[in-house]
Design an enzyme around this catalytic site. Structure first.
Site, PDB file in Angstrom:
ATOM      1  N   ASP A 140      71.965  13.109  75.099  1.00  0.00           N
ATOM      2  CA  ASP A 140      71.913  13.092  73.627  1.00  0.00           C
ATOM      3  C   ASP A 140      71.162  11.854  73.146  1.00  0.00           C
ATOM      4  O   ASP A 140      71.131  10.844  73.855  1.00  0.00           O
ATOM      5  CB  ASP A 140      73.328  12.979  73.030  1.00  0.00           C
TER       6      ASP A 140
HETATM    7  N1  URA Z   1      77.805  14.569  77.600  1.00  0.00           N
HETATM    8  C1  URA Z   1      77.544  14.342  76.302  1.00  0.00           C
HETATM    9  O1  URA Z   1      78.357  14.603  75.441  1.00  0.00           O
HETATM   10  N2  URA Z   1      76.337  13.808  75.990  1.00  0.00           N
HETATM   11  C2  URA Z   1      75.412  13.470  76.898  1.00  0.00           C
HETATM   12  O2  URA Z   1      74.345  12.977  76.530  1.00  0.00           O
HETATM   13  C3  URA Z   1      75.706  13.715  78.237  1.00  0.00           C
HETATM   14  C4  URA Z   1      76.911  14.260  78.575  1.00  0.00           C
END
Ligand code: URA
Length: 234
Positions: A102
């Site tokens: 993310d």
């Molecule tokens: N889980 C999440 O919520 N975000 C990420 O970027 C990776 C794993």
């Protein structure tokens, strides 16, 4: 492969640009001899302005992704590709991230231009564990690790329970979580499912690979053995 095509595929310019650069003598062999489209010189012996060329096709690299960067080639905002040399975005085959993090997540992100390797590494058969350092809004209550390890946790709007995941509490509001699969926003949704909220998320390891001394925004190539080592099932 003819040299012009090889160099154009590595992002050194269009075929026309590369042809011009060859005529200008920008590309040479190790002895400084100018090259033509028909030159038969191994990739490792080729120089660009006197320096070794970018890696040939089949490269794997890791980036220490900072927060605020998006794992996409065209979204608005800052893209992870901006942290790599501009030539890497012009390569054919294209360089892709291995899965995504993310925008708000930092940490270890792999890239490759090797389609077969990408396919193998993201295959569900290849259970390469991923380790996350999590900072939470509220204190950990004590029951979370058991729920995550159960293999029975069902995330909202999903029909298959999560695979067992290992959580270790590292502080009042911090934990280390090891996942064996990668679902959309998985870590954030897991903690939401137990009534908490992820404030900061960092991926420290993918399989045996850690970030080492790589600082946020820096990248490095993986040695062949490091890349192969991530293919749990060969
Ligand atoms: N889980 C999440 O919520 N975000 C990420 O970027 C990776 C794993």
């Amino acid at each position: 492969m003819k040299l012009i095509r090889h160099l154009a595929n590595l992002g050194y310019g269009s075929r026309k640009d590369v042809q011009k650069l060859l005529r200008m003598g920008v590309f040479t062999d190790a002895e400084g001899n100018r090259l033509t489209d028909n030159s038969d010189v191994a990739h490792e012996q080729l120089l660009y302005k006197g320096k070794p060329l970018d890696p040939a096709q089949g490269m794997v690299l890791m980036l220490h992704k900072p927060t605020g960067y998006v794992c996409s080639t065209k979204d608005r905002g800052q893209l992870v590709y901006e942290l790599l040399p501009p030539r890497f975005s012009e390569r054919k085959p294209a360089l892709s991230s291995v899965g995504r993090l993310d925008a708000d997540t930092s940490g270890l992100l792999l890239f490759t231009d090797d389609g077969q390797y990408l396919h193998k590494i993201i295959s569900p058969k290849n259970h390469v564990p991923k380790v996350y350092e999590v900072t939470l809004a509220r204190p950990i209550e004590g029951h979370e690790a058991t729920i995550f390890a159960s293999g029975a946790l069902l995330l909202e709007s999903e029909t298959t329970p999560l695979k067992p995941a290992e959580m270790t509490q590292t502080g009042e509001k911090t934990a280390r979580l090891t996942l064996h699969e990668g679902r959309y926003h998985q870590v954030r949704r897991m903690f939401a499912a137990v009534g908490n909220h992820v404030e900061a998320l960092h991926r420290s390891h993918v399989g045996h690979l850690g970030l080492g001394t790589l600082k946020a925004g820096q990248w490095r190539l993986l040695a062949a053995a490091e890349a192969e080592g991530l293919l749990v099932n060969g």
